[in-house]
Design a protein around this motif. Structure first.
Motif, mmCIF file in Angstrom:
data_model
loop_
_atom_site.group_PDB
_atom_site.id
_atom_site.type_symbol
_atom_site.label_atom_id
_atom_site.label_comp_id
_atom_site.label_asym_id
_atom_site.label_seq_id
_atom_site.Cartn_x
_atom_site.Cartn_y
_atom_site.Cartn_z
ATOM 1 N N GLY A 26 0.803 -1.216 0.000
ATOM 2 C CA GLY A 26 0.000 0.000 0.000
ATOM 3 C C GLY A 26 0.833 1.262 0.000
ATOM 4 O O GLY A 26 1.958 1.287 0.500
ATOM 5 N N VAL A 27 0.280 2.321 -0.603
ATOM 6 C CA VAL A 27 0.959 3.608 -0.598
ATOM 7 C C VAL A 27 0.013 4.668 -0.043
ATOM 8 O O VAL A 27 -1.177 4.681 -0.352
ATOM 9 N N LEU A 28 0.559 5.513 0.811
ATOM 10 C CA LEU A 28 -0.154 6.691 1.312
ATOM 11 C C LEU A 28 0.468 7.930 0.667
ATOM 12 O O LEU A 28 1.686 8.114 0.734
ATOM 13 N N ASN A 29 -0.350 8.759 0.024
ATOM 14 C CA ASN A 29 0.117 10.068 -0.445
ATOM 15 C C ASN A 29 -0.494 11.112 0.488
ATOM 16 O O ASN A 29 -1.704 11.346 0.472
ATOM 17 N N LEU A 30 0.344 11.718 1.309
ATOM 18 C CA LEU A 30 -0.149 12.577 2.388
ATOM 19 C C LEU A 30 -0.622 13.936 1.879
ATOM 20 O O LEU A 30 -0.072 14.491 0.925
ATOM 21 N N ALA A 31 -1.623 14.465 2.581
ATOM 22 C CA ALA A 31 -2.108 15.825 2.316
ATOM 23 C C ALA A 31 -1.815 16.685 3.544
ATOM 24 O O ALA A 31 -2.043 16.260 4.675
ATOM 25 N N HIS A 32 -1.284 17.887 3.304
ATOM 26 C CA HIS A 32 -0.860 18.745 4.418
ATOM 27 C C HIS A 32 -1.527 20.118 4.421
ATOM 28 O O HIS A 32 -1.191 20.956 5.248
ATOM 29 N N SER A 33 -2.397 20.362 3.469
ATOM 30 C CA SER A 33 -3.042 21.672 3.410
ATOM 31 C C SER A 33 -4.434 21.481 2.819
ATOM 32 O O SER A 33 -4.733 20.424 2.244
ATOM 33 N N LEU A 34 -5.264 22.498 2.916
ATOM 34 C CA LEU A 34 -6.606 22.400 2.346
ATOM 35 C C LEU A 34 -6.529 22.136 0.846
ATOM 36 O O LEU A 34 -7.289 21.333 0.299
ATOM 37 N N PRO A 49 0.949 19.700 9.374
ATOM 38 C CA PRO A 49 0.384 18.465 9.918
ATOM 39 C C PRO A 49 -0.261 17.605 8.830
ATOM 40 O O PRO A 49 -0.654 18.107 7.771
ATOM 41 N N VAL A 50 -0.358 16.310 9.106
ATOM 42 C CA VAL A 50 -1.005 15.386 8.177
ATOM 43 C C VAL A 50 -2.519 15.546 8.309
ATOM 44 O O VAL A 50 -3.092 15.285 9.365
ATOM 45 N N LEU A 51 -3.168 15.987 7.245
ATOM 46 C CA LEU A 51 -4.618 16.202 7.277
ATOM 47 C C LEU A 51 -5.377 15.023 6.682
ATOM 48 O O LEU A 51 -6.600 15.037 6.627
ATOM 49 N N GLY A 52 -4.648 14.033 6.232
ATOM 50 C CA GLY A 52 -5.253 12.858 5.606
ATOM 51 C C GLY A 52 -4.352 12.383 4.491
ATOM 52 O O GLY A 52 -3.225 12.877 4.340
ATOM 53 N N ALA A 53 -4.840 11.400 3.753
ATOM 54 C CA ALA A 53 -4.005 10.846 2.683
ATOM 55 C C ALA A 53 -4.868 10.098 1.689
ATOM 56 O O ALA A 53 -5.968 9.659 2.015
ATOM 57 N N THR A 54 -4.346 9.964 0.465
ATOM 58 C CA THR A 54 -4.922 8.975 -0.438
ATOM 59 C C THR A 54 -4.227 7.658 -0.134
ATOM 60 O O THR A 54 -3.052 7.640 0.240
ATOM 61 N N TYR A 55 -4.979 6.562 -0.272
ATOM 62 C CA TYR A 55 -4.425 5.243 0.056
ATOM 63 C C TYR A 55 -4.732 4.284 -1.078
ATOM 64 O O TYR A 55 -5.890 4.150 -1.479
ATOM 65 N N GLN A 56 -3.702 3.693 -1.614
ATOM 66 C CA GLN A 56 -3.902 2.643 -2.626
ATOM 67 C C GLN A 56 -3.287 1.349 -2.101
ATOM 68 O O GLN A 56 -2.068 1.141 -2.156
ATOM 69 N N PRO A 57 -4.142 0.444 -1.578
ATOM 70 C CA PRO A 57 -3.617 -0.777 -0.941
ATOM 71 C C PRO A 57 -2.838 -1.688 -1.890
ATOM 72 O O PRO A 57 -1.933 -2.402 -1.455
ATOM 73 N N ARG A 58 -3.160 -1.690 -3.191
ATOM 74 C CA ARG A 58 -2.474 -2.598 -4.118
ATOM 75 C C ARG A 58 -1.107 -2.078 -4.548
ATOM 76 O O ARG A 58 -0.370 -2.774 -5.248
ATOM 77 N N ALA A 59 -0.772 -0.859 -4.176
ATOM 78 C CA ALA A 59 0.549 -0.323 -4.513
ATOM 79 C C ALA A 59 1.614 -1.042 -3.689
ATOM 80 O O ALA A 59 1.291 -1.773 -2.758
ATOM 81 N N MET A 109 4.373 8.781 0.974
ATOM 82 C CA MET A 109 4.865 9.835 0.100
ATOM 83 C C MET A 109 4.229 11.157 0.504
ATOM 84 O O MET A 109 3.072 11.201 0.890
ATOM 85 N N SER A 110 4.999 12.221 0.418
ATOM 86 C CA SER A 110 4.452 13.544 0.695
ATOM 87 C C SER A 110 4.999 14.527 -0.325
ATOM 88 O O SER A 110 6.203 14.768 -0.374
ATOM 89 N N ASN A 111 4.107 15.057 -1.147
ATOM 90 C CA ASN A 111 4.539 16.064 -2.115
ATOM 91 C C ASN A 111 4.875 17.375 -1.429
ATOM 92 O O ASN A 111 5.819 18.050 -1.786
ATOM 93 N N ALA A 112 4.061 17.722 -0.428
ATOM 94 C CA ALA A 112 4.142 19.067 0.130
ATOM 95 C C ALA A 112 5.450 19.293 0.888
ATOM 96 O O ALA A 112 6.114 20.309 0.674
#
Lengths: 92, 406
Positions: free
Chosen positions: B107-115, B159-169, B266-269
């Motif tokens: 699985g992969v988490l792509n983190l979100a840090h802003s609105l 701060p981590v406000l959530g993430a997209t999650y793709q379990p098959r990654a 992963m975190s782009n921000a």
């Protein structure tokens, strides 16, 4: 880290600068008559040499001036003094 | 997994072939894409009179330098299709190649840090779901449950406000993937020619007829370029200009550690992406260096920023040590999407511009590119990636999902 020679402030750390890509790319003189391919060339195509390259740098954290540096893209060696003329072509 | 538990490399790898006089297809570039292309040409299309020419040693370029992340959660339909096609091939690749590649769908988490991140992430999740991709939005609590060592409190500056999650990654062991393809292609009759630098081409009318190399002239019926960061120079030898800029992209590993991280994060921000490899090292990727560079090394401040981001998100990493850093040369296009299809010759093809996303595409593009070369027309999945999109304006802007800012 690169050390970039600013023509106004002297040699400084790369972190003080922003990169501006290939030097000497002029805005098309008669832009109204360009076809799609010519626009594409202006917008998207830049030289990508393995070797000497004239490129623009902006001294964000210093004099806030654009200038041109000639750098070797494999060794990162910088040739000669920097130039404030940003239509400059390669000397090497 | 302990080091001693890792499967040993297969005993029979591949012949170190001498270059022949001529081939049906000459593939330039012996990285993952080149090897996979040769394998699928032989396996699916019955074209086994193929040479893969590699300037250095097999899979010693970006195939040895990437962070092995595999996912398909890209925004646009064109990207989602080709990356998902690739992910499905990854899911069967160990059986296909009869070779252990340590493919781990963790699985992969792509983190979100802003609105802005949150809105963009949810949009991408929705787009992914419409394309049948297993993406979902998870809040900070769920992120914390998936990755307990990740600081999901409001302490970090972003701060981590959530993430997209793709379990098959997941991840795979890049060397084993290259060796698996090389061995399987070799078994089907493909010549893998190392230490063979391409120095120019011979053309006749609108055809490329031969390639001149450091090991002599090699005739060809079809030419397939597959040289990532070095594509500009090869295309220039054919008189073709490509909208590419080659940049150093850096990565690093820590020393071997006990298992602490079983998800790709992963975190782009704040800009870091990290996974823990099977043998225990933390594998982290940084951003691209801004300037054009071919030296396979980047600037230290990029590594510093990446480690600062990693420690901010994972306070436990402050005690880890950097063992090794390196860079690959990535070929970046203006829309952060690849270029796949015909060169302006009747029998020459290009596959390049994967920038920071090439590894995950390996099986998919190998299959699609082989089909394109065999049939002499773009595969449906390659069609949107033709070079002429930069003139028509049909760009596929994946800067948001490409994970590495450039």
């Amino acid at each position: 880290m690169l050390r970039i020679p600013c023509p106004h402030c002297g040699e400084r750390d790369e972190t003080e600068f922003e990169y501006g890509g290939q030097a000497g790319v002029a805005y098309p003189e008669d832009s109204a008559v360009l076809d799609d391919r010519a626009w594409s060339e202006y917008l998207f195509y830049r030289d990508n040499p393995r070797g000497w390259f004239c490129e623009r740098w902006f001294h964000t954290a210093g004099c806030r001036q654009w200038f041109v540096v000639e750098r070797h893209t494999v060794t990162d060696e910088i040739a000669g003094p920097p130039r404030a003329d940003f239509t400059a072509k390669r000397r090497t | 997994m302990r080091i001693s538990d890792r499967p040993a490399p297969p005993s029979l790898l591949w012949r170190d072939a001498e270059p022949g006089r001529a081939y049906d297809v000459v593939v330039v570039g012996g990285g993952g894409h080149g090897l996979a292309t040769a394998y699928y040409l032989a396996k699916h299309h019955g074209i086994a009179n193929v040479a893969v020419l590699e300037r250095g040693w097999l899979a010693g370029g970006n195939m040895a330098r990437n962070t092995t992340i595999i996912r398909s959660n890209y925004l646009w339909d064109e990207s989602a299709r080709i990356y998902e096609y690739s992910l499905k091939l990854w899911e069967g690749l160990e059986d296909e190649l009869d070779c252990e590649i340590l493919f781990s769908q963790r699985g992969v988490l792509n983190l979100a840090h802003s609105l802005g991140d949150v809105r963009e992430s949810k949009r991408r999740v929705n787009a992914n779901q419409l394309n049948g991709i297993d993406a979902q939005w998870v809040g900070p609590e769920e992120v914390g449950k998936l990755v307990p060592i990740l600081d999901v409190t409001d302490r970090p500056r972003y701060p981590v406000l959530g993430a997209t999650y793709q379990p098959r990654a997941g991840i795979a062991k890049h060397d084993y993937v290259a060796w698996g393809y090389a061995r399987a292609a070799d078994a089907l009759g493909v010549d893998i020619v190392q230490n063979c630098e391409v120095r120019g081409f011979e053309t006749s009318g609108n055809r490329v007829v031969a390639v001149n190399t450091s090991r002599g002239r090699i005739g060809l019926d079809r030419l397939a370029l597959c040289a990532a960061g070095h594509s500009s120079g090869l295309a220039a030898d054919l008189g073709v200009r490509l909208p590419l800029q080659s940049h150093p992209l850096q990565a690093l590993v820590s020393e071997l550690l006990e298992p602490v991280l079983d998800t790709v994060v992963m975190s782009n921000a704040v800009h870091v992406y990290v996974s823990q490899a099977h043998k225990g090292e933390l594998v982290m990727g940084a951003g691209v260096d801004a300037y054009v560079g071919y030296g396979q090394r980047g600037s230290l401040h990029v590594i510093e920023e990446q480690l600062a981001a990693a420690v901010e998100l994972f306070p436990i990493f402050a005690r880890a040590h950097v063992l090794r850093t390196w860079a690959g040369i990535v070929d970046v296009t203006p829309d952060a999407s690849p270029i796949v299809g015909h060169l302006p010759y009747d029998n020459a093809y290009i596959n390049c511009g994967w920038g920071t996303g090439g590894f995950k595409a390996t099986p998919g593009i190998g299959s699609v590119y082989a089909d394109t070369i065999a049939a002499g027309r773009p595969h449906d999945l390659a069609l949107p990636y033709a070079l002429d999109r930069f003139a028509t304006g049909r760009l596929i802007d994946e800067h948001g999902a490409a994970a590495v800012a450039h």
